[in-house]
Write a protein that holds these residues in place. Structure first.
Motif, mmCIF file in Angstrom:
data_model
loop_
_atom_site.group_PDB
_atom_site.id
_atom_site.type_symbol
_atom_site.label_atom_id
_atom_site.label_comp_id
_atom_site.label_asym_id
_atom_site.label_seq_id
_atom_site.Cartn_x
_atom_site.Cartn_y
_atom_site.Cartn_z
ATOM 1 N N VAL A 22 0.839 -1.203 0.000
ATOM 2 C CA VAL A 22 0.000 0.000 0.000
ATOM 3 C C VAL A 22 0.870 1.248 0.000
ATOM 4 O O VAL A 22 0.598 2.222 -0.716
ATOM 5 N N ALA A 23 1.939 1.215 0.781
ATOM 6 C CA ALA A 23 2.846 2.363 0.837
ATOM 7 C C ALA A 23 3.517 2.601 -0.517
ATOM 8 O O ALA A 23 3.744 3.751 -0.921
ATOM 9 N N ALA A 24 3.823 1.513 -1.234
ATOM 10 C CA ALA A 24 4.480 1.643 -2.535
ATOM 11 C C ALA A 24 3.575 2.317 -3.563
ATOM 12 O O ALA A 24 4.060 2.934 -4.521
ATOM 13 N N ALA A 25 2.262 2.208 -3.370
ATOM 14 C CA ALA A 25 1.307 2.802 -4.315
ATOM 15 C C ALA A 25 0.835 4.180 -3.890
ATOM 16 O O ALA A 25 0.102 4.845 -4.637
ATOM 17 N N GLU A 38 -2.584 6.326 -13.744
ATOM 18 C CA GLU A 38 -1.380 5.801 -13.105
ATOM 19 C C GLU A 38 -1.555 4.366 -12.609
ATOM 20 O O GLU A 38 -0.772 3.871 -11.805
ATOM 21 N N LEU A 39 -2.599 3.678 -13.104
ATOM 22 C CA LEU A 39 -2.849 2.310 -12.636
ATOM 23 C C LEU A 39 -1.695 1.369 -12.960
ATOM 24 O O LEU A 39 -1.334 0.516 -12.153
ATOM 25 N N ARG A 40 -1.103 1.525 -14.140
ATOM 26 C CA ARG A 40 0.014 0.631 -14.484
ATOM 27 C C ARG A 40 1.156 0.762 -13.479
ATOM 28 O O ARG A 40 1.720 -0.237 -13.038
ATOM 29 N N GLN A 41 1.499 2.004 -13.123
ATOM 30 C CA GLN A 41 2.572 2.198 -12.139
ATOM 31 C C GLN A 41 2.202 1.575 -10.799
ATOM 32 O O GLN A 41 3.061 1.023 -10.104
ATOM 33 N N VAL A 42 0.916 1.641 -10.445
ATOM 34 C CA VAL A 42 0.471 1.029 -9.195
ATOM 35 C C VAL A 42 0.647 -0.483 -9.251
ATOM 36 O O VAL A 42 1.174 -1.106 -8.311
ATOM 37 N N ALA A 45 4.105 -1.540 -8.916
ATOM 38 C CA ALA A 45 4.653 -1.261 -7.583
ATOM 39 C C ALA A 45 4.169 -2.260 -6.539
ATOM 40 O O ALA A 45 4.942 -2.670 -5.660
ATOM 41 N N VAL A 46 2.926 -2.686 -6.640
ATOM 42 C CA VAL A 46 2.358 -3.526 -5.576
ATOM 43 C C VAL A 46 2.448 -5.022 -5.875
ATOM 44 O O VAL A 46 2.391 -5.842 -4.963
ATOM 45 N N ILE A 47 2.556 -5.404 -7.152
ATOM 46 C CA ILE A 47 2.675 -6.815 -7.512
ATOM 47 C C ILE A 47 4.141 -7.160 -7.686
ATOM 48 O O ILE A 47 4.896 -6.417 -8.321
ATOM 49 N N HIS A 48 4.549 -8.298 -7.141
ATOM 50 C CA HIS A 48 5.937 -8.743 -7.223
ATOM 51 C C HIS A 48 6.038 -10.012 -8.068
ATOM 52 O O HIS A 48 5.076 -10.790 -8.145
ATOM 53 N N PRO A 49 7.166 -10.258 -8.711
ATOM 54 C CA PRO A 49 7.332 -11.501 -9.476
ATOM 55 C C PRO A 49 7.023 -12.727 -8.623
ATOM 56 O O PRO A 49 7.433 -12.802 -7.467
ATOM 57 N N GLY A 50 6.273 -13.670 -9.205
ATOM 58 C CA GLY A 50 5.926 -14.885 -8.486
ATOM 59 C C GLY A 50 4.701 -14.774 -7.609
ATOM 60 O O GLY A 50 4.275 -15.764 -7.009
ATOM 61 N N ASP A 51 4.081 -13.601 -7.539
ATOM 62 C CA ASP A 51 2.892 -13.414 -6.701
ATOM 63 C C ASP A 51 1.703 -14.223 -7.222
ATOM 64 O O ASP A 51 1.594 -14.522 -8.413
ATOM 65 N N THR A 52 0.796 -14.521 -6.302
ATOM 66 C CA THR A 52 -0.511 -15.060 -6.651
ATOM 67 C C THR A 52 -1.475 -13.883 -6.746
ATOM 68 O O THR A 52 -1.624 -13.122 -5.782
ATOM 69 N N VAL A 53 -2.119 -13.725 -7.906
ATOM 70 C CA VAL A 53 -2.935 -12.542 -8.163
ATOM 71 C C VAL A 53 -4.340 -12.966 -8.577
ATOM 72 O O VAL A 53 -4.511 -13.731 -9.535
ATOM 73 N N ALA A 54 -5.339 -12.491 -7.871
ATOM 74 C CA ALA A 54 -6.737 -12.707 -8.250
ATOM 75 C C ALA A 54 -7.168 -11.564 -9.159
ATOM 76 O O ALA A 54 -6.968 -10.393 -8.830
ATOM 77 N N LEU A 55 -7.760 -11.933 -10.314
ATOM 78 C CA LEU A 55 -8.177 -10.920 -11.283
ATOM 79 C C LEU A 55 -9.645 -11.102 -11.603
ATOM 80 O O LEU A 55 -10.075 -12.184 -12.005
ATOM 81 N N GLU A 56 -10.432 -10.047 -11.426
ATOM 82 C CA GLU A 56 -11.843 -10.081 -11.794
ATOM 83 C C GLU A 56 -11.964 -10.443 -13.261
ATOM 84 O O GLU A 56 -11.299 -9.867 -14.113
ATOM 85 N N GLY A 57 -12.845 -11.414 -13.570
ATOM 86 C CA GLY A 57 -12.857 -11.939 -14.912
ATOM 87 C C GLY A 57 -14.064 -11.611 -15.749
ATOM 88 O O GLY A 57 -14.143 -12.060 -16.895
ATOM 89 N N ASP A 58 -15.043 -10.876 -15.241
ATOM 90 C CA ASP A 58 -16.262 -10.633 -16.006
ATOM 91 C C ASP A 58 -16.042 -9.561 -17.073
ATOM 92 O O ASP A 58 -14.959 -9.008 -17.206
ATOM 93 N N LEU A 145 -5.286 -20.864 -1.523
ATOM 94 C CA LEU A 145 -4.970 -20.067 -2.707
ATOM 95 C C LEU A 145 -5.138 -18.583 -2.402
ATOM 96 O O LEU A 145 -5.633 -17.819 -3.231
ATOM 97 N N ARG A 146 -4.705 -18.185 -1.236
ATOM 98 C CA ARG A 146 -4.876 -16.781 -0.851
ATOM 99 C C ARG A 146 -4.009 -15.891 -1.734
ATOM 100 O O ARG A 146 -2.793 -16.059 -1.804
ATOM 101 N N PRO A 147 -4.629 -14.929 -2.422
ATOM 102 C CA PRO A 147 -3.840 -14.073 -3.319
ATOM 103 C C PRO A 147 -2.995 -13.070 -2.551
ATOM 104 O O PRO A 147 -3.362 -12.617 -1.459
ATOM 105 N N ASP A 148 -1.855 -12.732 -3.141
ATOM 106 C CA ASP A 148 -1.038 -11.644 -2.589
ATOM 107 C C ASP A 148 -1.645 -10.296 -2.955
ATOM 108 O O ASP A 148 -1.554 -9.332 -2.188
ATOM 109 N N VAL A 149 -2.264 -10.248 -4.128
ATOM 110 C CA VAL A 149 -2.933 -9.030 -4.590
ATOM 111 C C VAL A 149 -4.241 -9.447 -5.247
ATOM 112 O O VAL A 149 -4.278 -10.414 -6.020
#
Length: 224
Positions: A22-25, A38-42, A45-58, A145-149
């Motif tokens: 949160v601080a990084a963003a 500025e969403l791309r920069q966010v 900044a908040v996602i790291h390589p190897g993270d588990t990421v949940a993405l809304e799919g609709d 499967l708890r996401p990091d982001v």
């Protein structure tokens, strides 16, 4: 002489990690509101390589914005992500894998992208960990499967940024509908995974089989 090193156990590692993200963003947001430009920069900044990421799919325009922006990130900064996508319904969802941003996938449905996903899985571009029912996938996000982001859309939000996500009953209905109408194997697993296509899953534990498409029950088989 042996030395004993005592390390203090950390009980709030995930909370601390969240605070760091949160601080990084913070420089790209006004309070809890991220500046859209500025969403791309966010994300970078908040996602790291190897993270588990949940993405809304609709298909809502907000989900489109999230997926397009994530797919436009720099693979040199974001790579090897493990994606949790309930509905792989947008082309950008699979662009993530072709561009090297993501490598692993857990999903429930991929109807519009089923043929392309099957091709990417066959050539090793996408590693499908499991195909779930919607409810199973969302439940596992609270367990193993708890996401990091989590990148998600909301039906509504208040002025403090608190989201309102009210669709679980609908997902139960979808699971029941799919499970009662699509292909079933000899073990009573309801599956839509066939050669050349991977639309999704419905049964409680659906194997990713090499079943011929639209064939009689007696000819459907499980396993590789």
């Amino acid at each position: 002489m042996n030395e004993t090193v005592t390390r203090e156990r950390v009980w709030d590692s995930r909370r601390t990690a969240k605070q760091r993200r949160v601080a990084a963003a913070a420089g790209h947001a006004d309070g809890k509101l991220i500046r859209p430009a500025e969403l791309r920069q966010v994300l970078e900044a908040v996602i790291h390589p190897g993270d588990t990421v949940a993405l809304e799919g609709d298909n809502q325009k907000q989900a489109d914005f999230l997926s397009r922006t994530l797919a436009g990130c720099d693979p040199g900064r974001l790579h090897d992500l493990h994606m949790l996508i309930g509905s792989v319904s947008r082309a950008e969802h699979l662009d993530l894998f072709e561009q090297g941003i993501a490598s692993r996938l857990d999903l429930a449905y991929a109807g519009p992208q089923s043929v392309r996903m099957a091709q990417l899985a066959a050539d090793g571009t996408v590693t499908v960990d499991a195909i779930h029912t919607y409810v199973e996938l969302y439940a596992r996000m609270l367990v193993d499967l708890r996401p990091d982001v989590a990148l998600l859309c909301a039906s509504a939000a208040d002025r403090h940024g608190n989201l309102v996500l009210c669709q679980l009953a609908g997902q139960y209905a979808i699971d029941m509908f799919i499970g009662s109408t699509l292909q079933m194997d000899a073990r009573a697993n309801s599956s839509t995974v066939t050669k050349g296509g991977c639309p999704g899953s419905a049964g409680p534990r659906t194997p990713c089989s090499g079943s011929p498409s639209r064939c009689p029950l007696r000819r459907v088989h499980c396993g590789s």
